[in-house]
Design an enzyme around this catalytic site. Structure first.
Site, PDB file in Angstrom:
ATOM      1  N   SER A  69       0.821  -1.213   0.000  1.00  0.00           N
ATOM      2  CA  SER A  69       0.000   0.000   0.000  1.00  0.00           C
ATOM      3  C   SER A  69       0.853   1.261   0.000  1.00  0.00           C
ATOM      4  O   SER A  69       2.001   1.264   0.459  1.00  0.00           O
ATOM      5  CB  SER A  69      -0.913   0.017   1.228  1.00  0.00           C
ATOM      6  OG  SER A  69      -1.694  -1.146   1.258  1.00  0.00           O
TER       7      SER A  69
HETATM    8  N1  SAM Z   1      -0.827  -4.666   3.905  1.00  0.00           N
HETATM    9  C1  SAM Z   1      -0.104  -4.994   2.719  1.00  0.00           C
HETATM   10  C2  SAM Z   1       1.301  -4.464   2.708  1.00  0.00           C
HETATM   11  O1  SAM Z   1       1.691  -3.728   3.620  1.00  0.00           O
HETATM   12  O2  SAM Z   1       2.034  -4.806   1.779  1.00  0.00           O
HETATM   13  C3  SAM Z   1      -0.824  -4.627   1.463  1.00  0.00           C
HETATM   14  C4  SAM Z   1      -2.030  -5.451   1.279  1.00  0.00           C
HETATM   15  S1  SAM Z   1      -2.594  -5.653  -0.369  1.00  0.00           S
HETATM   16  C5  SAM Z   1      -3.255  -4.096  -0.727  1.00  0.00           C
HETATM   17  C6  SAM Z   1      -4.009  -6.691  -0.028  1.00  0.00           C
HETATM   18  C7  SAM Z   1      -3.630  -8.111   0.353  1.00  0.00           C
HETATM   19  O3  SAM Z   1      -4.810  -8.774   0.800  1.00  0.00           O
HETATM   20  C8  SAM Z   1      -3.091  -8.924  -0.817  1.00  0.00           C
HETATM   21  O4  SAM Z   1      -1.834  -9.426  -0.515  1.00  0.00           O
HETATM   22  C9  SAM Z   1      -4.123 -10.045  -0.970  1.00  0.00           C
HETATM   23  O5  SAM Z   1      -3.578 -11.272  -1.388  1.00  0.00           O
HETATM   24  C10 SAM Z   1      -4.666 -10.143   0.445  1.00  0.00           C
HETATM   25  N2  SAM Z   1      -5.972 -10.799   0.562  1.00  0.00           N
HETATM   26  C11 SAM Z   1      -7.055 -10.713  -0.248  1.00  0.00           C
HETATM   27  N3  SAM Z   1      -8.051 -11.488   0.218  1.00  0.00           N
HETATM   28  C12 SAM Z   1      -7.590 -12.069   1.355  1.00  0.00           C
HETATM   29  C13 SAM Z   1      -8.156 -12.989   2.289  1.00  0.00           C
HETATM   30  N4  SAM Z   1      -9.394 -13.465   2.172  1.00  0.00           N
HETATM   31  N5  SAM Z   1      -7.389 -13.383   3.334  1.00  0.00           N
HETATM   32  C14 SAM Z   1      -6.118 -12.912   3.486  1.00  0.00           C
HETATM   33  N6  SAM Z   1      -5.535 -12.064   2.623  1.00  0.00           N
HETATM   34  C15 SAM Z   1      -6.264 -11.638   1.574  1.00  0.00           C
END
Ligand code: SAM
Length: 242
Positions: A69
């Site tokens: 992000s």
């Molecule tokens: N917080 C992260 C960072 O600092 O890099 C960025 C997060 S990214 C915008 C969103 C993340 O949510 C992705 O890695 C995606 O794979 C994960 N995601 C989506 N659905 C999910 C789920 N049901 N359970 C866990 N992770 C999930």
């Protein structure tokens, strides 16, 4: 460290301080949050070829078509979460592990869930190398929370959710001030939403509009509901040489 590496470190450190100034200019005023961002080397969480972009105020691509992000968003969500020193925080969507590392500077413990096992194990390895020992990362469907490590004081969803997954609410410590922050909406736009417990009620507030990659899983979006439009946008933006 050789002279070239030491020069790169100086430059990255300078860029990190500059980013802090630009976050302040954009209205991030909480010094605990700013110090937490200052303490975390974002370049360690991105691919080697993107290290020099680590302190631009942008989201960047990571593996599995996901993103780390934008620092402003990390700062704003962390501020909105009102993390305290004694907080146990659940983060859904570990991605690179960067936001978990920022939360871990403030909170007592962070439990972070990522649905892509390769991202979860990479993040875990980086956090371990940086000796951030108050973070545990698990691979799984975070839309169901992580009951094994509950109760939590704060829950952060870092992917766009269609609504607040109900099961998460049962994993909070039953106390006033328990708080969830999540981007809630559809693929075009989400509302950054804060839900806070007050007595037996949950009070909802919206603090801005954002655009995130989708939350998948049982309480998230299915493939048919969420098109690949967003992914193609990243592919266009990050195609080598463009
Ligand atoms: N917080 C992260 C960072 O600092 O890099 C960025 C997060 S990214 C915008 C969103 C993340 O949510 C992705 O890695 C995606 O794979 C994960 N995601 C989506 N659905 C999910 C789920 N049901 N359970 C866990 N992770 C999930």
């Amino acid at each position: 460290m050789n002279p070239r590496q030491s020069l790169e470190m100086d430059e990255l450190h300078e860029n990190r301080s500059r980013l802090l100034t630009s976050l302040q200019d954009r209205g991030v005023a909480d010094t605990t949050v700013l110090n937490a961002l200052l303490a975390v080397p974002r370049e360690e969480f991105v691919a080697p070829e993107l290290r020099q972009l680590a302190y631009d105020d942008n989201a960047l691509p990571i593996a599995a078509g996901q993103t780390i992000s934008q620092p402003t968003i990390v700062a704003m969500m962390t501020t909105a979460l009102a993390v305290e020193q004694a907080s146990r925080v659940l983060e859904i969507g570990t991605g690179s592990g960067y936001h978990a590392a920022v939360l871990a500077q403030i909170a007592e413990a962070v439990v972070s869930i990522e649905r892509h096992p390769e991202l979860a194990s990479r993040a875990q390895a980086i956090l371990k190398r940086l000796e951030m020992n108050n973070v545990e990362v698990h691979a799984g469907d975070g839309s169901q929370g992580w009951p094994a490590s509950a109760p939590y004081d704060r829950i952060l969803i870092t992917a766009a959710a269609p609504s607040v997954p109900n099961r998460l609410l049962n994993q909070f410590r039953p106390a006033d001030g328990s708080r969830l922050v999540a981007p809630i909406g559809d693929q075009a736009l989400q509302h950054m939403t804060i839900i806070e417990r007050s007595g037996v009620k949950w009070i909802k507030r919206v603090v801005g509009q954002v655009r995130f990659v989708p939350l998948r899983g049982e309480a998230g979006w299915s493939d048919s509901e969420w098109t690949d439009q967003w992914k193609s946008e990243w592919d266009r933006r990050w195609k080598p040489g463009t």
